[in-house]
Design a protein around this motif. Structure first.
Motif, mmCIF file in Angstrom:
data_model
loop_
_atom_site.group_PDB
_atom_site.id
_atom_site.type_symbol
_atom_site.label_atom_id
_atom_site.label_comp_id
_atom_site.label_asym_id
_atom_site.label_seq_id
_atom_site.Cartn_x
_atom_site.Cartn_y
_atom_site.Cartn_z
ATOM 1 N N TRP A 47 14.462 -11.022 -4.800
ATOM 2 C CA TRP A 47 13.383 -10.525 -5.423
ATOM 3 C C TRP A 47 14.178 -8.872 -6.456
ATOM 4 O O TRP A 47 13.232 -8.567 -7.774
ATOM 5 C CB TRP A 47 13.031 -9.175 -4.202
ATOM 6 C CG TRP A 47 11.498 -8.337 -4.479
ATOM 7 C CD1 TRP A 47 10.420 -9.113 -3.539
ATOM 8 C CD2 TRP A 47 11.393 -7.095 -5.027
ATOM 9 N NE1 TRP A 47 9.710 -7.997 -3.878
ATOM 10 C CE2 TRP A 47 9.746 -7.416 -4.282
ATOM 11 C CE3 TRP A 47 11.502 -5.786 -5.511
ATOM 12 C CZ2 TRP A 47 9.242 -6.162 -5.100
ATOM 13 C CZ3 TRP A 47 11.081 -5.174 -5.835
ATOM 14 C CH2 TRP A 47 9.515 -5.230 -5.497
ATOM 15 N N SER A 48 15.068 -9.041 -6.382
ATOM 16 C CA SER A 48 15.553 -7.834 -7.681
ATOM 17 C C SER A 48 17.047 -8.121 -7.638
ATOM 18 O O SER A 48 17.556 -8.892 -7.152
ATOM 19 C CB SER A 48 15.339 -6.733 -7.460
ATOM 20 O OG SER A 48 15.555 -5.612 -8.565
ATOM 21 N N THR A 61 18.775 -9.477 -4.364
ATOM 22 C CA THR A 61 18.637 -8.901 -2.957
ATOM 23 C C THR A 61 17.832 -10.149 -2.572
ATOM 24 O O THR A 61 16.929 -10.730 -3.829
ATOM 25 C CB THR A 61 17.477 -7.215 -3.128
ATOM 26 O OG1 THR A 61 16.270 -8.222 -3.748
ATOM 27 C CG2 THR A 61 18.250 -6.695 -3.742
ATOM 28 N N ASP A 96 14.441 -4.678 -4.165
ATOM 29 C CA ASP A 96 15.059 -3.206 -5.519
ATOM 30 C C ASP A 96 16.006 -3.271 -5.257
ATOM 31 O O ASP A 96 16.661 -2.431 -4.039
ATOM 32 C CB ASP A 96 14.054 -2.896 -5.974
ATOM 33 C CG ASP A 96 14.379 -2.141 -8.111
ATOM 34 O OD1 ASP A 96 14.649 -3.406 -7.750
ATOM 35 O OD2 ASP A 96 13.977 -1.295 -8.286
ATOM 36 N N ALA A 98 19.889 -1.076 -7.275
ATOM 37 C CA ALA A 98 19.827 -0.290 -8.667
ATOM 38 C C ALA A 98 20.993 0.335 -8.528
ATOM 39 O O ALA A 98 21.091 0.832 -7.806
ATOM 40 C CB ALA A 98 18.795 0.165 -9.203
ATOM 41 N N ARG A 160 10.019 -0.075 -6.729
ATOM 42 C CA ARG A 160 11.297 -0.544 -7.547
ATOM 43 C C ARG A 160 12.033 0.627 -7.820
ATOM 44 O O ARG A 160 11.117 1.940 -7.665
ATOM 45 C CB ARG A 160 10.311 -0.695 -9.406
ATOM 46 C CG ARG A 160 9.690 -1.779 -9.441
ATOM 47 C CD ARG A 160 10.797 -2.736 -9.252
ATOM 48 N NE ARG A 160 9.922 -4.792 -9.002
ATOM 49 C CZ ARG A 160 11.044 -6.145 -9.263
ATOM 50 N NH1 ARG A 160 12.728 -4.862 -9.415
ATOM 51 N NH2 ARG A 160 10.820 -7.078 -9.743
ATOM 52 N N GLN A 226 5.119 -3.276 -9.097
ATOM 53 C CA GLN A 226 6.570 -3.694 -8.766
ATOM 54 C C GLN A 226 6.871 -3.874 -9.873
ATOM 55 O O GLN A 226 8.017 -4.528 -10.528
ATOM 56 C CB GLN A 226 5.846 -5.053 -8.402
ATOM 57 C CG GLN A 226 4.849 -4.834 -6.676
ATOM 58 C CD GLN A 226 5.993 -6.167 -6.076
ATOM 59 O OE1 GLN A 226 4.923 -6.875 -6.860
ATOM 60 N NE2 GLN A 226 5.313 -5.961 -4.892
ATOM 61 N N SER A 300 5.380 -8.691 -11.824
ATOM 62 C CA SER A 300 6.621 -8.314 -10.902
ATOM 63 C C SER A 300 7.856 -8.036 -12.260
ATOM 64 O O SER A 300 8.145 -9.513 -12.528
ATOM 65 C CB SER A 300 6.483 -9.029 -9.920
ATOM 66 O OG SER A 300 7.916 -8.669 -9.575
ATOM 67 N N GLY A 301 8.218 -7.393 -11.838
ATOM 68 C CA GLY A 301 9.619 -7.252 -13.381
ATOM 69 C C GLY A 301 9.439 -6.701 -14.572
ATOM 70 O O GLY A 301 8.152 -6.922 -14.564
ATOM 71 N N ASP A 353 11.507 -11.046 -10.833
ATOM 72 C CA ASP A 353 12.001 -10.215 -12.006
ATOM 73 C C ASP A 353 13.018 -10.452 -12.894
ATOM 74 O O ASP A 353 13.205 -11.784 -13.347
ATOM 75 C CB ASP A 353 13.064 -9.933 -10.797
ATOM 76 C CG ASP A 353 13.819 -8.418 -11.337
ATOM 77 O OD1 ASP A 353 13.390 -7.572 -12.025
ATOM 78 O OD2 ASP A 353 15.047 -8.235 -10.843
ATOM 79 N N ARG A 355 15.469 -9.597 -15.971
ATOM 80 C CA ARG A 355 16.911 -8.422 -15.966
ATOM 81 C C ARG A 355 17.541 -8.387 -17.933
ATOM 82 O O ARG A 355 17.399 -10.083 -18.204
ATOM 83 C CB ARG A 355 17.665 -7.932 -16.098
ATOM 84 C CG ARG A 355 17.418 -7.154 -13.956
ATOM 85 C CD ARG A 355 16.430 -6.354 -13.874
ATOM 86 N NE ARG A 355 15.687 -5.864 -13.486
ATOM 87 C CZ ARG A 355 16.212 -5.125 -11.890
ATOM 88 N NH1 ARG A 355 17.442 -3.700 -12.369
ATOM 89 N NH2 ARG A 355 15.454 -4.744 -10.888
#
Length: 381
Positions: A47-48, A61, A96, A98, A160, A226, A300-301, A353, A355
């Motif tokens: 998910w993240s 995750t 999420d 972080a 998020r 999300q 999402s993301g 997601d 990044r």
């Protein structure tokens, strides 16, 4: 645990020296040839993710309730200990992850997840624990925020997490598929909230001290956000949220503002009937979307690109698409979206997601029972 074959990365230009896997492909794009490297497979509905500093690895995750660490050599850890029990039903689970700006000092890891209540309903919770010195678990985990009341039977958790430049924590919260609650200021459904890093409510939040309101609220009238990220150029928080059938949207949430759901929406019910509460696509007293899709990609993301490695991606915003199975690249002129490119089409992968990595590459998670971690970059044509 089985691992995919690795080979050494020889480029001295890569700041975070992850090995490459043999599964590398390339596809043409508007700005060059897109190189896609599969770094991990067999992740269960990832998910993240969050990059640890100093080349310590990447936290990932998995929605059923596991937190994993991929180290700088590409090895995936066993599930970390100390993770809270999650409500892993429907869209719920471990969501999420972080890191705060001062992670190096206290090693706090923040998790957002679906948490069950006493009546079987669930809501979003956020907690933090210290990453152990050996990176094998979280220590002293405690909950710092709970969405109240708990109204979800498995949908629309949002969840998020974003820290801004001043250290405030923003949390996006879905309306638990209870539409009208997004307009109720005494509930935490359909909101963006702002907290201190320890969960305390800042005194300058817009509704602090007002009767019948929750002081945590920063903005309201959201459906199921999300995606969230800070614009590195302006320092402003951007979010995006799922519309119903149509009407996925990007917002730049401002303190105390109402973003309309369900009174204003560009979408309709999945039955094709109108949203009962809707009074139009826009409504006086509410904020129109910064950007909207008439047909929902199911977004999402979110990640802004500001690295130097790929100049062609400068001034771009990347967003995952679940239903459309693509990575969306939105080209920006200031804050204005001027074009859209779709990447990763044809892979039959729901993008959960995205990044920007410390090496300037993009990292993408695909949402599946055998989900993958992909690394994306541009190659010379």
């Amino acid at each position: 645990m089985p691992r995919l074959p690795l080979f050494a990365c020889l480029s001295l230009l890569i700041a975070w020296p992850l090995p490459l896997l043999a599964q590398t492909t390339a596809a043409p794009g508007e700005r060059g040839v897109l190189g896609v490297t599969v770094l991990l497979t067999d992740l269960q509905h990832p998910w993240s993710m969050a990059f640890l500093p100093a080349q310590q690895g990447l936290l990932i995750t998995e929605r059923p309730g596991r937190l994993r660490l991929m180290d700088a050599q590409g090895a995936l850890s066993a599930p970390l200990s100390g993770v809270p029990q999650v409500y892993a039903r429907g869209q719920g689970g471990l969501l999420d992850v972080a890191l705060p700006p001062d992670f190096a000092e206290e090693r706090w890891v923040y998790l957002a997840y679906a948490e069950a209540g006493e009546d079987g309903q669930a809501g979003t919770a956020v907690g933090r624990g210290r990453l152990a010195a050996d990176n094998r678990g979280l220590e002293d985990f405690s909950v710092i925020f709970r969405q109240q009341p708990k109204l979800s039977s498995g949908t629309h958790f949002g969840a998020r997490l974003v820290f801004d430049g001043a250290g405030y924590l923003f949390i996006t919260l879905g309306e638990n598929n209870q539409r009208s609650t997004a307009q109720d200021l005494d509930k935490l459904q359909g909101k963006v909230v702002r907290l201190y890093a320890d969960g305390r409510v800042p005194a300058d939040n817009p509704f602090v001290g007002q009767a019948g309101t929750r002081g945590e609220i920063w903005s309201y009238g959201h459906r199921n956000p999300q995606g969230a990220a800070l614009n590195p150029r302006t320092g402003q928080l951007w979010t995006h949220e799922h519309g119903p059938r149509g009407g996925d949207e990007i917002n730049i949430p401002q303190a105390g503002k109402n973003y309309g759901w369900p009174l204003a929406t560009h979408g309709v019910n999945y039955s094709l009937l109108a949203i009962p509460e809707a009074q139009g696509k826009t409504l006086a007293g509410t904020e129109p979307p910064h950007h909207v899709w008439a047909k929902s990609p199911a977004i999402s993301g979110m990640a802004f690109y500001d690295a130097e490695r790929f100049a062609q991606w400068q001034n771009s915003l990347f967003i995952g698409a679940l239903a459309d199975q693509a990575l969306l690249r939105l080209e920006l002129d200031g804050d204005r979206v001027v074009s859209e490119e779709r990447l990763l089409q044809g892979r039959n992968a729901r993008i959960r997601d995205v990044r920007q990595g410390p090496d300037g590459y993009l990292y993408v998670l695909t949402d599946a029972a055998n989900g993958q971690l992909l690394r994306l970059g541009l190659q010379a044509q």
